[in-house]
Scaffold this active site. Structure first.
Site, PDB file in Angstrom:
ATOM      1  N   TYR A 114       0.807  -1.203  -0.118  1.00 18.53           N
ATOM      2  CA  TYR A 114       0.060  -0.058   0.139  1.00 18.53           C
ATOM      3  C   TYR A 114       0.858   1.270   0.051  1.00 18.53           C
ATOM      4  O   TYR A 114       0.341   2.266  -0.090  1.00 18.53           O
ATOM      5  CB  TYR A 114      -0.881  -0.164   1.306  1.00 18.53           C
ATOM      6  CG  TYR A 114      -2.120  -0.836   1.259  1.00 18.53           C
ATOM      7  CD1 TYR A 114      -1.899  -2.239   1.098  1.00 18.53           C
ATOM      8  CD2 TYR A 114      -3.435  -0.428   0.967  1.00 18.53           C
ATOM      9  CE1 TYR A 114      -3.192  -3.095   0.937  1.00 18.53           C
ATOM     10  CE2 TYR A 114      -4.469  -1.005   0.840  1.00 18.53           C
ATOM     11  CZ  TYR A 114      -4.312  -2.353   1.055  1.00 18.53           C
ATOM     12  OH  TYR A 114      -5.498  -3.345   0.686  1.00 18.53           O
TER      13      TYR A 114
ATOM     14  N   LYS B 262       4.470 -14.234   5.324  1.00 14.66           N
ATOM     15  CA  LYS B 262       5.025 -15.285   4.198  1.00 14.66           C
ATOM     16  C   LYS B 262       6.628 -15.377   4.227  1.00 14.66           C
ATOM     17  O   LYS B 262       6.917 -15.177   3.050  1.00 14.66           O
ATOM     18  CB  LYS B 262       4.283 -14.910   2.820  1.00 14.66           C
ATOM     19  CG  LYS B 262       4.574 -15.749   1.606  1.00 14.66           C
ATOM     20  CD  LYS B 262       3.709 -17.126   2.068  1.00 14.66           C
ATOM     21  CE  LYS B 262       3.960 -18.236   0.666  1.00 14.66           C
ATOM     22  NZ  LYS B 262       3.175 -19.359   0.952  1.00 14.66           N
TER      23      LYS B 262
ATOM     24  N   ASP C 282      -1.154 -18.522   3.772  1.00 16.28           N
ATOM     25  CA  ASP C 282      -1.762 -19.457   3.296  1.00 16.28           C
ATOM     26  C   ASP C 282      -2.570 -20.588   4.157  1.00 16.28           C
ATOM     27  O   ASP C 282      -3.722 -20.685   4.075  1.00 16.28           O
ATOM     28  CB  ASP C 282      -1.252 -20.119   1.997  1.00 16.28           C
ATOM     29  CG  ASP C 282       0.475 -20.490   2.587  1.00 16.28           C
ATOM     30  OD1 ASP C 282       0.786 -20.392   3.602  1.00 16.28           O
ATOM     31  OD2 ASP C 282       1.032 -21.109   1.339  1.00 16.28           O
TER      32      ASP C 282
ATOM     33  N   ASP D 164      -5.631  -6.981   4.703  1.00 10.57           N
ATOM     34  CA  ASP D 164      -6.619  -6.629   4.143  1.00 10.57           C
ATOM     35  C   ASP D 164      -7.538  -7.737   3.511  1.00 10.57           C
ATOM     36  O   ASP D 164      -8.841  -8.256   3.619  1.00 10.57           O
ATOM     37  CB  ASP D 164      -6.285  -5.986   2.727  1.00 10.57           C
ATOM     38  CG  ASP D 164      -7.530  -5.735   1.961  1.00 10.57           C
ATOM     39  OD1 ASP D 164      -8.393  -5.273   2.169  1.00 10.57           O
ATOM     40  OD2 ASP D 164      -7.151  -5.825   0.557  1.00 10.57           O
TER      41      ASP D 164
ATOM     42  N   ASP E 173     -11.485  -9.897   5.005  1.00  9.78           N
ATOM     43  CA  ASP E 173     -12.430 -10.168   4.390  1.00  9.78           C
ATOM     44  C   ASP E 173     -13.015 -11.845   4.625  1.00  9.78           C
ATOM     45  O   ASP E 173     -14.121 -11.978   4.728  1.00  9.78           O
ATOM     46  CB  ASP E 173     -12.449 -10.173   2.737  1.00  9.78           C
ATOM     47  CG  ASP E 173     -12.819  -8.738   2.500  1.00  9.78           C
ATOM     48  OD1 ASP E 173     -12.654  -7.786   3.210  1.00  9.78           O
ATOM     49  OD2 ASP E 173     -13.170  -8.490   1.472  1.00  9.78           O
TER      50      ASP E 173
HETATM   51  C1  IPM Z   1     -10.346  -1.893   3.368  1.00 10.60           C
HETATM   52  C2  IPM Z   1     -10.650  -1.870   1.976  1.00 10.60           C
HETATM   53  C3  IPM Z   1      -9.537  -0.814   1.281  1.00 10.60           C
HETATM   54  C4  IPM Z   1      -8.166  -1.622   1.759  1.00 10.60           C
HETATM   55  C5  IPM Z   1      -9.702  -0.209   0.090  1.00 10.60           C
HETATM   56  C6  IPM Z   1     -11.100   0.198  -0.429  1.00 10.60           C
HETATM   57  C7  IPM Z   1      -8.865   0.760  -0.389  1.00 10.60           C
HETATM   58  O1  IPM Z   1     -10.518  -3.053   1.197  1.00 10.60           O
HETATM   59  O2  IPM Z   1     -10.554  -1.135   3.946  1.00 10.60           O
HETATM   60  O3  IPM Z   1     -10.246  -3.151   3.545  1.00 10.60           O
HETATM   61  O4  IPM Z   1      -7.680  -2.286   0.673  1.00 10.60           O
HETATM   62  O5  IPM Z   1      -7.376  -1.124   2.761  1.00 10.60           O
HETATM   63 MN    MN Z   2     -10.393  -4.740   2.328  1.00 13.68          MN
END
Ligand code: IPM
Ligand code: MN
Length: 344
Positions: A134, A181, A214, A238, A242
């Site tokens: 990032y 990793k 992984d 990130d 999710d």
């Molecule tokens: C998150 C989102 C952001 C990230 C994007 C929207 C830039 O996916 O907050 O996890 O990658 O950090």
């Molecule tokens: Mn995200």
């Protein structure tokens, strides 16, 4: 307290509207004096003014106690602009170097993981929030060569790992898992390993654990009960959060905070702006409401924070919510917001 509100795009304004109900009610109940300042930044603002965040934006935000963000992402704005110039600009500009994301299965919430219950899914991910892929280092040569560099600094890793150890120490299980990793990314993640080991010596009371990213994806599904506090780099954080959101019941409930322990922090649901659901009053506002609870806790208002979380838990356990997915909840966005506020 001065709370900045950035509703943003898509479903952002709807979920922040509901989060504000909880904030108002909890503050009234616990006698907290506060002021809300709303900022119109996001896709529509960009389309009108050709800038995602005005020049004075960061200065303005740096005078606040905390920020609550809805979501960013607009169908008419090319991907990458609002992400970089608004969301990441705030995270980096205010040096919010921790992204704190609890993965907590609440009672009454369905998880796709067979035979797992709230006692098995309750950990927190400490995602480094200013470096890694990032960092924005790299470039493109003649359209066909693209370089995106994974950059780490000792300062960045150290402050993140220290924060994670402090957090792990405060939690009941006192266990910290480093996710990396380092078997392939021997330079970058070699540094993470060294710093983890060094700082770890200051925390003999915290159990240390390691997982390759992984394998982490595998264990999060198979044995989520193994984890208590997890620390990882920006990119992996990130991705695994999710996955974490899914095992805790979906994007509708996953809350997070971009934290600068010495500065101004910003709280936001992990979900995006979901334009296809926008304006229909069908989206789940729990993630934004729980982010508000995290914000109050961060500001030292633990009782007010708890009153919001307890209200959410009581509504989730009441059986009134049929499903966590947008449009399937059996209640509208605003009805959920009202019920949580009533429960507070
Ligand atoms: C998150 C989102 C952001 C990230 C994007 C929207 C830039 O996916 O907050 O996890 O990658 O950090
Ligand atoms: Mn995200």
């Amino acid at each position: 307290m001065k709370i900045g509100i950035i509703p943003g795009d898509g479903v952002g304004p709807e979920v922040t509207r509901e989060a504000k109900k909880s904030l108002k009610t909890a503050c009234r109940k616990h006698n907290i004096k506060y002021k809300m300042i709303e900022y119109p930044w996001g896709g529509n603002y960009y389309l009108k003014y050709k800038e995602a965040l005005p020049k004075s934006g960061l200065d303005e935000l740096s005078g606040l106690s905390a920020i609550l963000l809805g979501a960013v992402g607009h169908l008419d704005v090319p991907a990458g602009i609002l992400e970089k110039d608004l969301l990441l600009a705030i995270r980096f500009g205010l040096d919010q170097y921790i992204n704190l994301r609890p993965i907590k299965l609440y009672p009454g919430v369905w998880t796709p993981i067979k035979d797992k219950s709230p006692k098995d899914i309750n950990f927190v991910v400490v995602r480094e929030n200013t470096e890694c892929l990032y960092a924005g280092i790299g470039g493109v040569l003649r359209d066909d060569v693209a370089i995106q560099e994974m950059v780490y600094t000792r300062k960045g890793i150290e402050r993140c790992i220290r924060y994670a150890f402090e957090l792990a120490r405060k939690r009941e299980r006192k266990k910290l898992t480093l996710v990396d990793k380092s078997n392939v990314l021997t330079f970058g993640h070699g540094l993470w390993q060294r710093v983890f080991k060094e700082i770890g010596e200051e925390y003999p009371d915290v159990e240390k654990d390691h997982a390759y990213v992984d394998a982490m994806c595998m264990w999060m599904i198979k044995n989520p009960e193994w984890f208590d506090t997890v620390v990882t780099c920006n990119m992996f954080g990130d991705i695994i959060t999710d996955l974490g959101a899914m095992i805790q019941g979906g994007m509708g409930i996953a809350a997070g905070g971009n934290i600068n322990p010495e500065g101004v922090s910003m709280f936001e649901p992990i979900h995006g702006s979901a334009p296809k659901h926008a304006g229909k009053n069908i989206i789940n506002p729990f993630a934004a409401i729980l982010s508000t609870s995290m914000m109050l806790e961060h500001l030292g208002e633990k009782e007010a924070a708890d009153s919001i979380e307890k209200a959410v838990i009581s509504l989730l356990s009441s059986g009134k919510i049929q499903d966590m997915a947008a449009g399937k909840m059996g209640l509208s966005t605003s009805e959920i917001g009202d019920l949580v506020a009533d429960a507070i």
